[in-house]
Structures are given as structure tokens and as C-alpha cells.
Write an enzyme that holds these catalytic residues in place. Structure first.
Site, PDB file in Angstrom:
ATOM      1  N   GLU A  60      70.774  15.600  12.712  1.00 55.14           N
ATOM      2  CA  GLU A  60      70.803  17.051  12.871  1.00 55.14           C
ATOM      3  C   GLU A  60      72.011  17.537  13.669  1.00 55.14           C
ATOM      4  O   GLU A  60      72.598  18.580  13.346  1.00 55.14           O
ATOM      5  CB  GLU A  60      69.512  17.537  13.547  1.00 55.14           C
ATOM      6  CG  GLU A  60      68.278  17.503  12.652  1.00 55.14           C
ATOM      7  CD  GLU A  60      67.651  16.125  12.546  1.00 55.14           C
ATOM      8  OE1 GLU A  60      66.697  15.963  11.749  1.00 55.14           O
ATOM      9  OE2 GLU A  60      68.094  15.202  13.264  1.00 55.14           O
ATOM     10  N   HIS A 129      55.630  17.205  17.088  1.00 54.94           N
ATOM     11  CA  HIS A 129      55.897  17.912  15.834  1.00 54.94           C
ATOM     12  C   HIS A 129      55.187  19.265  15.783  1.00 54.94           C
ATOM     13  O   HIS A 129      54.990  19.829  14.705  1.00 54.94           O
ATOM     14  CB  HIS A 129      55.425  17.073  14.630  1.00 54.94           C
ATOM     15  CG  HIS A 129      56.296  15.891  14.340  1.00 54.94           C
ATOM     16  ND1 HIS A 129      56.444  14.851  15.224  1.00 54.94           N
ATOM     17  CD2 HIS A 129      57.061  15.581  13.266  1.00 54.94           C
ATOM     18  CE1 HIS A 129      57.259  13.951  14.702  1.00 54.94           C
ATOM     19  NE2 HIS A 129      57.648  14.370  13.517  1.00 54.94           N
TER      20      HIS A 129
END
Length: 326
Positions: A60, A129
Site C-alpha cells: 500500500e 480489520h
């Protein structure tokens, strides 16, 4: 009017903008060959080819930096994070590069990039998450932060985000991708920074955004059975916030409940509460109540999840309390 899924509304918005402007492209993990982790980009590789829809490595920080550089050179990237939890790996590029570049370059470089993907919980995915980062990014000058609650808003705001000259954080929800809603056939854009009154009422103002709008609207329906008419406002964007619409509603109803999935410390709900006591204090007939997640990491356990997140019962209880009905 036709009904389409949330994911289809996003796909239409991106595809229409890519047809309109050859400088727009989509990048991210599994957006191409796999048609997207949540099938938001399904079929886009076939239409636009690998030069404009392409898969990235699991890196990322790297592909976000690539997108910022591309935007500074005139392109208009759309970056998909498989979840905004993974954006933490790229947060330096988002905050120290994308958000600050226009100011640091004296206006020489704008960064027209959209960072999009799901935020918040999506069931039993564990604490790492399941975080909400809307308030983190909203704390950053130079960013716009959009959190839509339905397919109509998602499409109109996505198109506006892609055309915006500044970096935009566009936050969705995994549990909403299959939600259906009415979306017009023709083109339309929605202005960034304008809230929407989803339900008119006179007794209490309930404010929320994103998937928590479902909780707010269901709670309003429950209260209507008891004769309490809640006015429900969908912020739609949390930077900039449409304070004016919220304050005008509070001046009418004199009571406020704010429903936000994030933890309570330094949240969007805290920011709104400050503005109400600063600019609508004389209109308030009871203290503002916030309904947030409990201030703990979200558990994997479904019973703990239910106890941690904002829900209809907690929201109904808050509405009754500000209306002195319990």
C-alpha cells in the site's frame, strides 16, 4: 426508477468517469483480474484494459505513493484499499504527501486522487480489520472525506470525488455492497459537503453517516410508533461537515442524538457536540447524547460485537432520554 446494488453504483460512477476522461484510472489489489475483492470493479478490466485497470502488489505504501506522483503529473488515479485498515501502511503518503502537497508547493501541484475502500466492521474479522478511520482522515487539512450510506449517494458523490482537484477519502462498507437502492439512469453529481435530511421530524434530531444510517432510521421508525418524530440527517461527508443543516435542525427540534460507529474519543460526534453547544446552546432542551462503539478493540466474538457496536436499542434509549421519556 431502477434499483441497483451499492457496488454497482460505485462501478457505474467509476466507469462513466473513465469513459469521460482518459486520465482517470483504477489501481489496487485484485481490482483487475479478480474483478475486485468485493466485485466493485467487475468487468472494468475488460472494458478499459490493463493500462487503466491494473492490479498492484500487496504494498500500500508503494502504490499510494505512485498514485500521488501520477496525480501531481496530471493523471487522476482511483486507489482501492481492500480495507481502510490497510491504509495505515500508506498513511504517510496520504497525509504527508497527498493532503499537504498543494500547500507545500505554493499551489503548483494539486493531487486529484481518490482513495476508496471499506471502513469499519464487517462481522467477525477481528480487531485489526474492523477499525473506523473517518475521524483520523477528517482531522487532516487538505483532504475531503466522504462516507455514503446508500447507492444513490454513493454514485453521485463518487463522480464528484473523481472530478475534484483535491485528494478525497471515499469510505464504504463491506456489509453494504449488496444493498439496493434507487439510482437514476442519467448522469448526476452530488455536491461534496452537503448533508441530506433523510427523514423530517420535529421532536429530536438524529445525526449519522455511512452504514450507521440504518440504525438511525430504524430507531426513528420505532420512536414514531410512540409518537416521537425524529428528524434524521445523513452527513454524507465528514470533511467538510455541513454544520449549517445540523444546527438549523437542532434549532427546530431542541434535542440531538448522534450515532457514530467509531470509538467515542475525538470522534465526529464529539466535533458536532462542540458546535451545538457553541452555536445552538440556547436552543438545547437537553444534553446531546452520542451513541458510539464501546471504547475497546472490536472482538471476534459475535456476542461481543453486538454489545460493542451502536444498535437500534441503544439509539432508541438515547432518543427517549433526550426527550425525557424514560
Amino acid at each position: 426508477m431502477r434499483e441497483i446494488q451499492f457496488r454497482e453504483a460505485l462501478r457505474e460512477a467509476m466507469s462513466e468517469e473513465m469513459r469521460r476522461d482518459k486520465d482517470v484510472f483504477l489501481m489496487g489489489e485484485e481490482v483487475a483480474e479478480y474483478n475486485g475483492a468485493y466485485k466493485v470493479s467487475q468487468g472494468m478490466l475488460d472494458e478499459f484494459g490493463p493500462d487503466r485497470v491494473y492490479d498492484t502488489p500487496i504494498a500500500e505504501l508503494g502504490f499510494s505513493g505512485l498514485a500521488v506522483g501520477a496525480a501531481m503529473n496530471g493523471l487522476k488515479p482511483i486507489v482501492e484499499f481492500m480495507t481502510f485498515n490497510f491504509s495505515l501502511v500508506a498513511i504517510d503518503q496520504i497525509i504527508n504527501s497527498a493532503a499537504k502537497m498543494l500547500a507545500m508547493s505554493g499551489g503548483a501541484y494539486s493531487v486529484p486522487v481518490v482513495f476508496r475502500g471499506p471502513t469499519g466492521n464487517a462481522g467477525q474479522l477481528g480487531a485489526t480489520h474492523s477499525s473506523n478511520f473517518e475521524n483520523w482522515f477528517a482531522n487532516t487539512p487538505g483532504l475531503k472525506v466522504i462516507v455514503p450510506s446508500n447507492p444513490y449517494d454513493a454514485k453521485g458523490l463518487m463522480k464528484a470525488a473523481i472530478r475534484d482537484p483535491d485528494p478525497v477519502i471515499f469510505m464504504e462498507s463491506e456489509v453494504m455492497y449488496s444493498d439496493k437502492g434507487e439510482v437514476p439512469e442519467g448522469e448526476y453529481l452530488l455536491p461534496i459537503g452537503v448533508a441530506d435530511i433523510k427523514r423530517k421530524g420535529k421532536d429530536v434530531t438524529v445525526i449519522s453517516f455511512g452504514k450507521m444510517m440504518k440504525v438511525a432510521l430504524e430507531a426513528a421508525e420505532e420512536m414514531a410508533k410512540e409518537g416521537i418524530e425524529a428528524e434524521v440527517i445523513d452527513l454524507r461527508t465528514v470533511r467538510p461537515i455541513d454544520y449549517a443543516t445540523c444546527i438549523e435542525s437542532v434549532k427546530k427540534t431542541n434535542r440531538v442524538v448522534i450515532v457514530e460507529e467509531a470509538n467515542p474519543i475525538a470522534g465526529i460526534s464529539s466535533e458536532l457536540t462542540y458546535h451545538f453547544q457553541r452555536y445552538a446552546f440556547d436552543y438545547l432542551d437537553s444534553p446531546v447524547i452520542r451513541v458510539n462503539s464501546m471504547d475497546i478493540p472490536l472482538s471476534y466474538s459475535p456476542t461481543y460485537i453486538e454489545a460493542t457496536l451502536p444498535n437500534v436499542k441503544r439509539t432508541v434509549d438515547a432518543i427517549k432520554k433526550v426527550c425525557y421519556k424514560n
